[in-house]
Design a protein around this motif. Structure first.
Motif, mmCIF file in Angstrom:
data_model
loop_
_atom_site.group_PDB
_atom_site.id
_atom_site.type_symbol
_atom_site.label_atom_id
_atom_site.label_comp_id
_atom_site.label_asym_id
_atom_site.label_seq_id
_atom_site.Cartn_x
_atom_site.Cartn_y
_atom_site.Cartn_z
ATOM 1 N N GLY A 164 -57.080 -52.635 22.760
ATOM 2 C CA GLY A 164 -56.070 -51.757 22.191
ATOM 3 C C GLY A 164 -55.755 -50.547 23.044
ATOM 4 N N HIS A 165 -56.392 -50.429 24.218
ATOM 5 C CA HIS A 165 -56.088 -49.284 25.073
ATOM 6 C C HIS A 165 -55.741 -49.691 26.502
ATOM 7 N N LYS A 166 -55.566 -50.993 26.758
ATOM 8 C CA LYS A 166 -55.153 -51.413 28.094
ATOM 9 C C LYS A 166 -53.678 -51.792 28.046
ATOM 10 N N GLU A 167 -52.873 -51.028 28.770
ATOM 11 C CA GLU A 167 -51.435 -51.287 28.806
ATOM 12 C C GLU A 167 -51.076 -52.126 30.013
ATOM 13 N N GLU A 192 -76.787 -46.632 34.631
ATOM 14 C CA GLU A 192 -76.641 -46.557 36.086
ATOM 15 C C GLU A 192 -75.167 -46.681 36.462
ATOM 16 N N SER A 193 -74.884 -46.360 37.706
ATOM 17 C CA SER A 193 -73.515 -46.412 38.195
ATOM 18 C C SER A 193 -73.079 -47.852 38.448
ATOM 19 N N VAL A 194 -71.773 -48.075 38.400
ATOM 20 C CA VAL A 194 -71.185 -49.385 38.684
ATOM 21 C C VAL A 194 -70.058 -49.201 39.698
ATOM 22 N N VAL A 195 -69.997 -50.108 40.656
ATOM 23 C CA VAL A 195 -68.931 -50.130 41.660
ATOM 24 C C VAL A 195 -68.263 -51.495 41.619
ATOM 25 N N ASP A 196 -66.931 -51.516 41.563
ATOM 26 C CA ASP A 196 -66.161 -52.760 41.680
ATOM 27 C C ASP A 196 -65.191 -52.596 42.843
ATOM 28 N N PRO A 197 -65.437 -53.283 43.982
ATOM 29 C CA PRO A 197 -64.602 -53.097 45.170
ATOM 30 C C PRO A 197 -63.290 -53.876 45.148
ATOM 31 N N MET A 198 -63.048 -54.689 44.135
ATOM 32 C CA MET A 198 -61.770 -55.398 43.971
ATOM 33 C C MET A 198 -61.398 -55.286 42.493
ATOM 34 N N CYS A 199 -61.062 -54.062 42.064
ATOM 35 C CA CYS A 199 -61.104 -53.720 40.640
ATOM 36 C C CYS A 199 -59.931 -54.253 39.828
ATOM 37 N N GLY A 200 -58.823 -54.655 40.454
ATOM 38 C CA GLY A 200 -57.703 -55.173 39.680
ATOM 39 C C GLY A 200 -57.232 -54.160 38.648
ATOM 40 N N ALA A 201 -57.345 -54.513 37.364
ATOM 41 C CA ALA A 201 -56.939 -53.600 36.284
ATOM 42 C C ALA A 201 -58.063 -52.660 35.872
ATOM 43 N N PRO A 259 -52.332 -50.670 46.078
ATOM 44 C CA PRO A 259 -52.123 -49.376 45.405
ATOM 45 C C PRO A 259 -51.675 -49.534 43.959
ATOM 46 N N GLY A 260 -50.968 -50.612 43.662
ATOM 47 C CA GLY A 260 -50.551 -50.858 42.285
ATOM 48 C C GLY A 260 -51.741 -51.082 41.371
ATOM 49 N N ALA A 261 -52.763 -51.788 41.867
ATOM 50 C CA ALA A 261 -53.976 -52.021 41.078
ATOM 51 C C ALA A 261 -54.706 -50.709 40.817
ATOM 52 N N VAL A 262 -54.728 -49.836 41.793
ATOM 53 C CA VAL A 262 -55.397 -48.543 41.631
ATOM 54 C C VAL A 262 -54.685 -47.707 40.568
ATOM 55 N N ARG A 263 -53.358 -47.668 40.626
ATOM 56 C CA ARG A 263 -52.592 -46.931 39.611
ATOM 57 C C ARG A 263 -52.821 -47.532 38.220
ATOM 58 N N MET A 264 -52.833 -48.853 38.157
ATOM 59 C CA MET A 264 -53.063 -49.559 36.898
ATOM 60 C C MET A 264 -54.430 -49.205 36.323
ATOM 61 N N SER A 265 -55.448 -49.201 37.147
ATOM 62 C CA SER A 265 -56.807 -48.894 36.704
ATOM 63 C C SER A 265 -56.913 -47.470 36.187
ATOM 64 N N ARG A 266 -56.278 -46.533 36.901
ATOM 65 C CA ARG A 266 -56.319 -45.135 36.455
ATOM 66 C C ARG A 266 -55.634 -44.969 35.100
ATOM 67 N N THR A 267 -54.499 -45.640 34.920
ATOM 68 C CA THR A 267 -53.787 -45.584 33.642
ATOM 69 C C THR A 267 -54.647 -46.149 32.513
ATOM 70 N N ASN A 268 -55.269 -47.297 32.771
ATOM 71 C CA ASN A 268 -56.102 -47.931 31.750
ATOM 72 C C ASN A 268 -57.324 -47.086 31.410
ATOM 73 N N ALA A 269 -57.932 -46.468 32.425
ATOM 74 C CA ALA A 269 -59.097 -45.607 32.184
ATOM 75 C C ALA A 269 -58.716 -44.396 31.346
ATOM 76 N N ALA A 270 -57.530 -43.840 31.615
ATOM 77 C CA ALA A 270 -57.074 -42.689 30.833
ATOM 78 C C ALA A 270 -56.832 -43.082 29.378
#
Length: 378
Positions: A164-167, A192-201, A259-270
């Motif tokens: 309900g929060h992923k656009e 612990e921390s998590v890293v995803d180097p091909m994060c997509g959404a 860069p589109g995936a990065v913008r998408m991820s930031r939007t979804n995280a917000a």
């Protein structure tokens, strides 16, 4: 078993992708659900309607929650009709809310699923006056297996991976509930921390951050059970508010060359409310480096190379990923999702199959993981 009044204990079936049942079982136990048992396609628990609500709200690995409200033998359609009319539909369904019926038949004398669904729908309409609609959110599921008819209510509505929060979504997104169970299978517990180097959404990063923050996965959406006669709005609001939020002392990192995936991820995280402790950057695998001061889990769902001509380039990508992680991520564990054991092997990482294959987007994928942290490479 007859229909259950609101205060009774009955069987609840929590559905997940086949192959992930043990991980969901562990989550149900951790969340304090009673009598959890793993069966094909999910986990059964015991409880009443509050447990139904809580399972929808809290279980990250669930795809839907079915309340089993009635069970009886039916050898032919006339018997099904008669016994369906005896179910106390009014204890569960509302006369002013439309419904739909889905039926399946296996190894039974009743073999026509459509006819079975019609008889049950007629029984509901006759009993409480509710109207049938193909578009109804409330779905009654009837399974006739070896002449035993089990009637369940789908209490979720839309699949629970829809938080309900992923656009914004990627081209082939990892479903949230599957990501949550893959994180669990990699030993991730929110500390612990998590890293995803091909994060997509950003799904892996956001799921990990939500878990660390104590956020309920179902907090931002509605559910079909809100349309049932058993629903208690005040109790539900209290349950939703009981899921407290803590500010993690760790951070969560995603990167992607797109860069589109990065913008998408930031939007979804917000939208998920975790932007304060997540970071997303545009980076190639060559540019990947461990975040200073953190260690934990690298988890990644790289491209699979299923199209003709992709394989050579994809193998090179997996080799590059493995080399980068071996050289730079000593002390970190690794989880990798792919549909091809040869691609996992191409990384050169000490990976072992953790679970699978599991159906994902029409493909059968497996989670591979390291048994422990990577050691330094000279």
């Amino acid at each position: 078993m007859s229909t259950s009044p609101n205060t009774a204990v009955f069987e609840i079936f929590v559905v997940t992708a086949p192959g992930l049942e043990p991980a969901l079982l562990a989550e149900a136990r951790e969340n304090g659900f009673k009598g959890p048992v793993a069966i094909k396609g999910g986990v059964t628990i015991q409880g009443g309607w509050p447990e139904v609500w809580r399972a929808n709200l809290e279980l990250r690995g669930a795809s839907r929650v079915l309340a089993r409200i009635a069970q009886f033998r039916a050898m032919h359609l006339a018997q099904l009709d008669k016994r369906a009319h005896k179910v106390a539909w009014g204890e569960v369904l509302r006369a002013d809310v439309p419904f739909r019926v889905e039926a399946s038949c296996k190894a039974s004398r009743i073999y026509h699923a459509g006819a079975a669904a019609q008889r049950i729908a007629r029984a509901i309409a006759d009993t409480i006056g509710a109207k049938e609609s193909d578009e109804a959110e409330v779905a009654i599921k009837a399974r006739i297996d070896d002449d035993l008819c089990t009637i369940s209510i789908d209490t979720s509505g839309e699949s629970l991976h829809k938080r309900g929060h992923k656009e914004a979504v990627a081209k082939a997104p990892m479903r949230e509930n599957m990501a949550a169970l893959f994180l669990r299978l990699c030993g991730y517990d929110g500390s612990e921390s998590v890293v995803d180097p091909m994060c997509g959404a950003g799904t892996f990063v956001i799921e990990a951050a939500e878990l660390a923050a104590g956020l309920q996965p179902g907090r931002s959406r509605s559910f079909a059970f809100e349309q049932l006669a058993t629903f208690d709005a005040a109790a539900w609001q209290g349950m939703r508010k009981s899921g407290g939020v803590r500010r993690p002392s760790i951070r969560f990192f995603g990167s992607d060359q797109d860069p589109g995936a990065v913008r998408m991820s930031r939007t979804n995280a917000a939208r998920a409310g975790v932007e304060a402790f997540t970071e997303f950057h545009q980076r190639t695998i060559d540019e990947l480096s461990p975040p200073a001061g953190f260690s934990g889990l690298v988890i990644v769902n790289p491209p699979y190379g299923t199209r003709i001509g992709d394989r050579r380039g994809v193998q090179a990508l997996y080799r590059q990923l493995g080399e980068t992680l071996r050289r730079r991520f000593a002390g970190w564990r690794v989880g990798l999702v792919t549909n091809d054991a040869a691609l996992a092997k191409a990384t050169g990482l000490p990976l072992e199959a953790a679970t699978g294959p599991v159906s994902h987007g029409g493909l059968r994928v497996t989670l591979y993981r390291t048994a422990g942290p990577l050691t330094a490479v000279e």
